[in-house]
Motif scaffolding. Structure first.
Motif, PDB file in Angstrom:
ATOM      1  N   LYS A 116      75.846 -40.024  25.860  1.00  0.00           N
ATOM      2  CA  LYS A 116      75.329 -39.004  25.133  1.00  0.00           C
ATOM      3  C   LYS A 116      74.147 -38.158  25.417  1.00  0.00           C
ATOM      4  O   LYS A 116      73.132 -39.055  25.578  1.00  0.00           O
ATOM      5  N   ASN A 117      74.368 -36.694  25.396  1.00  0.00           N
ATOM      6  CA  ASN A 117      73.172 -36.014  25.807  1.00  0.00           C
ATOM      7  C   ASN A 117      72.328 -36.223  24.536  1.00  0.00           C
ATOM      8  O   ASN A 117      70.900 -36.125  24.838  1.00  0.00           O
ATOM      9  N   ARG A 118      72.666 -35.926  23.490  1.00  0.00           N
ATOM     10  CA  ARG A 118      71.843 -35.631  22.187  1.00  0.00           C
ATOM     11  C   ARG A 118      71.342 -37.104  21.725  1.00  0.00           C
ATOM     12  O   ARG A 118      72.325 -37.820  21.239  1.00  0.00           O
ATOM     13  N   VAL A 119      70.236 -37.113  21.270  1.00  0.00           N
ATOM     14  CA  VAL A 119      69.632 -38.442  20.695  1.00  0.00           C
ATOM     15  C   VAL A 119      69.536 -38.140  19.058  1.00  0.00           C
ATOM     16  O   VAL A 119      68.660 -36.967  18.756  1.00  0.00           O
ATOM     17  N   SER A 120      70.396 -38.970  18.289  1.00  0.00           N
ATOM     18  CA  SER A 120      69.978 -38.378  16.802  1.00  0.00           C
ATOM     19  C   SER A 120      68.484 -38.914  16.184  1.00  0.00           C
ATOM     20  O   SER A 120      67.918 -39.948  16.796  1.00  0.00           O
ATOM     21  N   LYS A 121      68.133 -38.181  15.396  1.00  0.00           N
ATOM     22  CA  LYS A 121      66.816 -38.544  14.954  1.00  0.00           C
ATOM     23  C   LYS A 121      66.605 -39.614  14.223  1.00  0.00           C
ATOM     24  O   LYS A 121      65.496 -40.415  14.190  1.00  0.00           O
ATOM     25  N   VAL A 124      65.029 -42.936  16.027  1.00  0.00           N
ATOM     26  CA  VAL A 124      63.504 -42.872  16.344  1.00  0.00           C
ATOM     27  C   VAL A 124      62.995 -44.031  15.478  1.00  0.00           C
ATOM     28  O   VAL A 124      63.255 -44.157  14.229  1.00  0.00           O
ATOM     29  N   THR A 127      57.252 -46.439  16.390  1.00  0.00           N
ATOM     30  CA  THR A 127      56.315 -46.115  17.588  1.00  0.00           C
ATOM     31  C   THR A 127      56.385 -44.515  18.130  1.00  0.00           C
ATOM     32  O   THR A 127      55.864 -44.471  19.079  1.00  0.00           O
ATOM     33  N   GLY A 128      57.447 -43.946  17.645  1.00  0.00           N
ATOM     34  CA  GLY A 128      57.576 -42.657  18.326  1.00  0.00           C
ATOM     35  C   GLY A 128      58.749 -42.800  19.265  1.00  0.00           C
ATOM     36  O   GLY A 128      59.106 -41.861  19.975  1.00  0.00           O
ATOM     37  N   ASN A 129      59.095 -44.092  19.707  1.00  0.00           N
ATOM     38  CA  ASN A 129      60.053 -44.229  20.801  1.00  0.00           C
ATOM     39  C   ASN A 129      61.500 -44.346  20.291  1.00  0.00           C
ATOM     40  O   ASN A 129      61.815 -44.486  18.814  1.00  0.00           O
ATOM     41  N   TYR A 130      62.460 -44.588  20.915  1.00  0.00           N
ATOM     42  CA  TYR A 130      63.989 -45.031  20.679  1.00  0.00           C
ATOM     43  C   TYR A 130      64.581 -45.648  21.689  1.00  0.00           C
ATOM     44  O   TYR A 130      64.067 -45.774  22.641  1.00  0.00           O
ATOM     45  N   LYS A 131      65.645 -46.555  20.905  1.00  0.00           N
ATOM     46  CA  LYS A 131      66.420 -47.199  21.843  1.00  0.00           C
ATOM     47  C   LYS A 131      67.849 -46.562  22.228  1.00  0.00           C
ATOM     48  O   LYS A 131      68.337 -46.127  21.064  1.00  0.00           O
ATOM     49  N   LEU A 132      68.508 -46.407  23.308  1.00  0.00           N
ATOM     50  CA  LEU A 132      69.694 -45.807  23.314  1.00  0.00           C
ATOM     51  C   LEU A 132      70.818 -47.034  23.921  1.00  0.00           C
ATOM     52  O   LEU A 132      70.513 -47.810  24.775  1.00  0.00           O
TER      53      LEU A 132
ATOM     54  N   ASN B 244      66.256 -38.777  27.221  1.00  0.00           N
ATOM     55  CA  ASN B 244      67.730 -39.043  26.548  1.00  0.00           C
ATOM     56  C   ASN B 244      68.738 -39.574  27.519  1.00  0.00           C
ATOM     57  O   ASN B 244      69.781 -39.431  26.904  1.00  0.00           O
ATOM     58  N   ARG B 252      61.969 -45.682  29.794  1.00  0.00           N
ATOM     59  CA  ARG B 252      61.472 -44.758  29.022  1.00  0.00           C
ATOM     60  C   ARG B 252      60.036 -45.502  28.436  1.00  0.00           C
ATOM     61  O   ARG B 252      59.192 -45.010  28.444  1.00  0.00           O
ATOM     62  N   TYR B 256      56.300 -43.758  28.539  1.00  0.00           N
ATOM     63  CA  TYR B 256      55.658 -43.375  27.463  1.00  0.00           C
ATOM     64  C   TYR B 256      54.200 -43.976  27.175  1.00  0.00           C
ATOM     65  O   TYR B 256      53.272 -43.297  27.015  1.00  0.00           O
ATOM     66  N   VAL B 311      56.071 -37.843  24.022  1.00  0.00           N
ATOM     67  CA  VAL B 311      56.493 -38.965  22.693  1.00  0.00           C
ATOM     68  C   VAL B 311      57.963 -38.658  22.748  1.00  0.00           C
ATOM     69  O   VAL B 311      58.478 -37.628  22.263  1.00  0.00           O
ATOM     70  N   PRO B 312      58.706 -39.586  22.730  1.00  0.00           N
ATOM     71  CA  PRO B 312      60.362 -39.598  22.826  1.00  0.00           C
ATOM     72  C   PRO B 312      60.776 -38.741  21.337  1.00  0.00           C
ATOM     73  O   PRO B 312      61.658 -38.045  21.500  1.00  0.00           O
ATOM     74  N   ALA B 313      59.949 -39.076  20.352  1.00  0.00           N
ATOM     75  CA  ALA B 313      60.490 -38.420  19.080  1.00  0.00           C
ATOM     76  C   ALA B 313      60.265 -37.143  18.891  1.00  0.00           C
ATOM     77  O   ALA B 313      61.155 -36.215  18.246  1.00  0.00           O
ATOM     78  N   LEU B 316      62.847 -35.182  21.818  1.00  0.00           N
ATOM     79  CA  LEU B 316      64.210 -35.062  21.554  1.00  0.00           C
ATOM     80  C   LEU B 316      64.472 -33.561  20.882  1.00  0.00           C
ATOM     81  O   LEU B 316      65.700 -33.189  20.966  1.00  0.00           O
TER      82      LEU B 316
END
Ligand code: HEM
Lengths: 134, 446
Positions: A116-121, A124, A127-132, B244, B252, B256, B311-313, B316
């Motif tokens: 998926k191109n969009r990451v849902s908020k 998050v 840490t400000g990071n996310y896992k996909l 993304n 990632r 970061y 910052v990934p957040a 996005l």
């Protein structure tokens, strides 16, 4: 100084190999493209669709991102093909043959399966990071 | 100046003029596709503009290295003019061939390098010639080398590595997975920016040594530390392009973490601000120095932007919008082009010009900085609007999302007109001087 440099370079070489071998291991199914999708990919490049469209947000910014167009339930194959065939006031008509269009569509379908191109908020973390995962 | 290098300098300036010209046309084609699609569509103008920009930067950087090489690396060593000329001839004629392909709508490459990939071969051959002409005297010349020589050597080497990596997509194994292909593509694109930065920052360090007369800034532990930090960022900080993309998450994470080391650069700039002001008082009369200071300002502004979008957040929201373009053009115009103009000012001895011409250059300089400011902010605002409307309003279709964005892009185009006029005026004065320099030299020879 030289030793530090060589150390860093070796770390870079190892990291590079890791990226080449393991970067796509998260994808479970349909990693390899069909021969149609591969030809479609070349047409995508030869007609320079990427200068107006993005995939995963990368490319030119005049047109929409097409990563997940194929799984958009409001748009079927016919919609996509006629868009490519006739163009619009903003998108040029490339005079592509029907078989070329079929290949482009199978390329877009294959890309769509990669994630998926969009990451849902909501993804998050603190840490400000996310896992996909796909 | 040697005549092969003089021709090369003139070509680099020609590429800068083309970048500006195609940039403006691309903006109009973006805004008014109904008109432009008939004769010069955006999908032709964007590659014209972006490739001209990349080639301006790489040609400008290598022109500077070739010029300064004879006073540094190759000092007292007879270097082969044949290698240099070979590089210049093959490099420039391939660029000409690339533009002809774009003109005929023949594409086939990947982002930024949208020409048929076969043309990468002559580019590669010419680069190898350049490497010989740089490394052979470098290795002959024993002794401790100042940091700028390390930076030039690193930039030239990593351009080769990233250029080859850029072309790996032509091997079937890399094309067997979309995630892999796109990851490798942006790994190389991102690191290549680091490679030309090494060449250009090396040049600016050399210039600072020359105009301030202070050799120590290119020696010692601090200089080495910042060089290594830059190199680490080159190697491991390309992942923000593909946050993304659902690749392995350690890509990632690494990017970061490494990107946050850029705070060190920012803090260092703030710390040395007072020293910079004192230095400015002494060297302000030199246009060479003023371009370097402009670049410092843009480094600061772009660091703020880069640190945010790393910052990934936040990324996005900003990814896939004109904020990315602000990041790209902010750095390539504000930092790279300003430092290259500093170098060209020095090489063409523009600081010797007096009177009206010098005032005109000063005026154009300020117009270019202000219009670049508006240009950059307009892109950020356009990007912010698109990002916000896409993430927060997922029901809107593309046309609806873009409606307010296009309005801001009109403001961008007005700022662009001033930017083009001001930088082009500077370049035309430089071109005139580059051509006149030759007459001057022949007179002396007679
Ligand atoms: C020295 C001058 C310039 C350099 C080095 C430069 C460099 C670049 C680069 C690297 C990109 C690619 C950005 C990306 O993919 O994210 C780009 C895109 C672009 N530039 Fe420039 N640029 C310059 C001047 C200009 C000027 C003066 C204008 C307009 C008046 C302009 C208009 C554009 C446009 C419209 C795009 C395409 C953005 C899109 O896809 O929507 N550029 N430029």
């Amino acid at each position: 100084m030289i030793r530090l440099w060589i150390g860093l370079f070796i770390a870079f070489a190892i990291y590079t190999c890791m990226v080449y071998y393991y970067c796509d291991k998260s994808q479970k199914t349909e990693i390899s493209p069909s021969s149609n999708a591969l030809v479609g990919w070349n047409i995508w490049q030869n007609k320079n669709c990427q200068s107006c469209h993005q995939i995963y947000g990368l490319g030119g910014y005049m047109g929409p991102d097409l990563t997940n167009l194929a799984s958009d339930t409001t748009k079927n194959d016919l919609y996509i093909s006629s868009f490519i065939k006739y163009g619009t006031a903003k998108m040029p008509n490339f005079n592509l043959s029907d078989s070329e269009i079929v290949k482009l569509v199978s390329f877009l379908k294959w890309v769509d399966k990669s994630g998926k191109n969009r990451v849902s908020k909501e993804k998050v973390t603190w840490t400000g990071n996310y896992k996909l995962d796909n | 100046m040697k005549s092969n290098i003089r021709i090369y300098l003139i070509s680099a300036l020609g590429l800068l003029l083309s970048t500006l010209f195609f940039g403006l046309l691309a903006t109009w084609a973006f805004l008014y596709p109904e008109v432009y699609n008939k004769f010069l569509p955006f999908y032709q103008l964007r590659p014209f503009h972006v490739s001209a920009a990349l080639f301006w930067i790489i040609t400008g950087a290598t022109a500077s290295i070739l010029f300064y090489k004879n006073e540094t690396v190759a000092k007292g060593i007879k270097s082969s003019a044949l290698l240099e000329t070979g590089f210049i001839v093959i490099w420039l004629s391939t660029i000409a061939a690339i533009f002809i392909c774009y003109g005929l709508k023949i594409f086939g490459g990947r982002e930024y390098w949208e020409f048929p990939p076969i043309l990468c071969l002559p580019l590669l051959i010419s680069w190898i010639l350049l490497m010989f002409s740089f490394y052979v005297p470098l290795f002959k010349n024993t002794g401790k080398k100042p940091m700028y020589i390390w930076m030039w050597a690193t930039g030239i080497l990593f351009f080769l590595i990233t250029f080859v990596e850029q072309n790996l997509w032509q091997i079937a194994w890399f094309r067997a997975s979309y995630l892999k292909e796109i990851t490798v593509q942006w790994k190389s694109n991102g690191a290549m920016v680091g490679a030309w930065n090494q060449m250009i920052y090396g040049t600016s360090l050399y210039l600072m040594v020359k105009i301030s007369g202070d050799e120590t800034i290119a020696k010692g532990k601090t200089a080495f530390f910042f060089y290594m930090l830059g190199l680490t960022n080159l190697m491991f900080n390309w992942g923000h392009h593909i946050y993304n993309v659902p690749t392995a998450s350690w890509i990632r994470d690494t990017s970061y973490v490494i990107s946050m080391t850029e705070w060190v650069f920012l803090i260092r700039m703030i710390q040395s601000f007072k020293k910079t002001l004192e230095q400015r008082a002494k060297l302000r009369h030199l246009l060479t120095y003023r371009f370097i200071i402009a670049a410092e300002f843009w480094v600061f502004m772009n660091l703020l932007l880069t640190l945010s979008i790393s910052v990934p957040a936040i990324n996005l929201y900003t990814h896939g919008t004109h904020i990315t373009v602000a990041h790209a053009m902010g750095a390539t115009i504000g930092i790279n082009s300003m430092l290259l103009l500093a170098s060209f000012t020095y090489m063409l001895k523009i600081d010797n010009l007096k009177g009206r011409v010098s005032k005109f250059l000063s005026f154009s300089y300020w117009v270019s900085q202000f219009s670049l400011g508006c240009f950059w902010i307009a892109l950020i605002v356009a990007g912010f609007i698109k990002g916000y409307r896409t993430v927060e309003n997922s029901k809107l279709n593309f046309q609806e999302i873009m409606e307010p964005v296009l309005k801001v892009m009109k403001v961008f185009s007005y700022a662009g007109v001033f930017l083009v006029i001001s930088i082009a005026s500077i370049v035309i004065v430089y071109l005139y001087n580059a051509i006149k320099l030759k007459q001057y030299q022949t007179q002396i020879e007679i």
